[in-house]
Design a protein around this motif. Structure first.
Motif, PDB file in Angstrom:
ATOM      1  N   LEU A 157      41.897 -73.091  51.596  1.00 39.66           N
ATOM      2  CA  LEU A 157      42.672 -73.145  50.364  1.00 39.66           C
ATOM      3  C   LEU A 157      42.307 -74.418  49.608  1.00 39.66           C
ATOM      4  O   LEU A 157      42.168 -75.489  50.203  1.00 39.66           O
ATOM      5  CB  LEU A 157      44.168 -73.123  50.670  1.00 39.66           C
ATOM      6  CG  LEU A 157      44.720 -71.814  51.234  1.00 39.66           C
ATOM      7  CD1 LEU A 157      46.192 -71.979  51.569  1.00 39.66           C
ATOM      8  CD2 LEU A 157      44.516 -70.664  50.260  1.00 39.66           C
ATOM      9  N   VAL A 180      49.203 -76.073  49.945  1.00 38.42           N
ATOM     10  CA  VAL A 180      48.298 -76.415  48.844  1.00 38.42           C
ATOM     11  C   VAL A 180      48.702 -77.771  48.273  1.00 38.42           C
ATOM     12  O   VAL A 180      49.859 -77.991  47.933  1.00 38.42           O
ATOM     13  CB  VAL A 180      48.324 -75.342  47.732  1.00 38.42           C
ATOM     14  CG1 VAL A 180      47.519 -75.815  46.522  1.00 38.42           C
ATOM     15  CG2 VAL A 180      47.776 -74.036  48.250  1.00 38.42           C
ATOM     16  N   MET A 270      43.674 -67.822  44.855  1.00 33.90           N
ATOM     17  CA  MET A 270      43.495 -68.607  46.085  1.00 33.90           C
ATOM     18  C   MET A 270      43.424 -67.721  47.323  1.00 33.90           C
ATOM     19  O   MET A 270      42.618 -67.932  48.225  1.00 33.90           O
ATOM     20  CB  MET A 270      44.636 -69.614  46.230  1.00 33.90           C
ATOM     21  CG  MET A 270      44.594 -70.785  45.280  1.00 33.90           C
ATOM     22  SD  MET A 270      46.001 -71.894  45.544  1.00 33.90           S
ATOM     23  CE  MET A 270      45.711 -73.112  44.234  1.00 33.90           C
TER      24      MET A 270
END
Length: 273
Positions: A157, A180, A270
């Motif tokens: 990620l 994230v 993502m």
């Protein structure tokens, strides 16, 4: 900001702009004068390998002589992301290439400094204020998405660097996949400082609704987007940014101005590409 004309390209000017931000003009000029004299150069190199040798060698010695080792460490830490970005754009053909670069013609081989091990080990995890860093918290959606077998592995990620003037940018983290890392920058120098792709890919999100970074400046100092990096434009008219998104590594987002809409589009990209 007045920068001495001792560079001929984006890499050199990035190094000089960083020095001009960190050192007083007279001190900066004195440091550069000594570094150029010792290295036999007249400007900051434009190749990534030679730039690192120059920064960690002649320039490091000049900075240490001028301000002492402790302050020099902070200055060199601010230059490290610039070198890393250059290396990601100009990968070495030979892993031993750094060790084989010779001083420029005219340099005194006995005065050319060696790379200092303690400086090579210096790596700054985060040069910006921690109040600008947000990490998305775990959410119930992550477990169900992971069971589909389509979601990307967590270690792939990207880190999200957002250039925005919006103080409520942290609301974006509420809708992103857990883990994230979201970092806000407010000018081009902070943006380039944050581009460290060694830990994870980096997505640069440029907010066109509340802009802080000029796209022309960004394109000038990032002529080729590194493999582990992507530039995403949000809130811009396609007629204005069409020439940018036509380049490799640039993408236009279509989310509305709400953070929730932006988070949904980013999350989809993502997790599912």
């Amino acid at each position: 900001m007045s920068i001495p004309v001792t560079a001929s390209g984006p890499l050199g000017y990035s190094v000089l702009e960083a020095l001009s931000t960190l050192l007083a003009p007279e001190l900066r000029d004195r440091v550069l004068e000594r570094a150029f004299r010792v290295s036999g150069r007249r400007e900051v190199p434009e190749t990534a390998v030679e730039a690192r040798v120059f920064v960690e060698g002649a320039l490091a010695s000049a900075i240490i002589e001028a301000v002492g080792p402790e302050t020099a460490r902070f200055v060199l830490e601010d230059l490290e992301p610039i070198l890393c970005l250059a290396e990601s754009q100009q990968p070495c053909r030979d892993e031993h290439q750094l060790a084989t670069v010779r001083p420029a013609a005219g340099a005194d081989p006995y005065s050319a400094p060696t790379v200092r091990p303690e400086l090579m080990e210096t790596r700054r995890p985060d040069s910006l204020d921690r109040e600008h860093v947000t990490t998305a918290a775990p959410g119930p959606a992550d477990e169900s998405e992971a069971s589909s077998g389509v979601m990307r592995r967590p270690d792939t990620l990207p880190q999200l660097v957002i250039a925005t003037a919006a103080p409520a940018y942290h609301e974006l983290a509420n809708g992103l996949p857990s883990g994230v890392r979201l970092l806000r920058v407010t000018d081009a120098f902070e943006l380039f400082t944050a581009l460290d792709t060694r830990v994870a890919p980096v997505w640069i999100l440029v907010d066109g609704y509340r802009p802080t970074v000029d796209l022309t400046t960004l394109a000038t100092f990032l002529p080729r987007v590194p493999e582990a990096c992507e530039v995403m434009l949000w809130g811009f008219d396609h007629d204005v940014v069409g020439s940018f998104v036509a380049k490799r590594g640039w993408r236009m987002l279509h989310a509305e101005e709400e953070w929730e809409d932006l988070a949904a589009e980013l999350t989809s990209a993502m997790l599912f590409g």
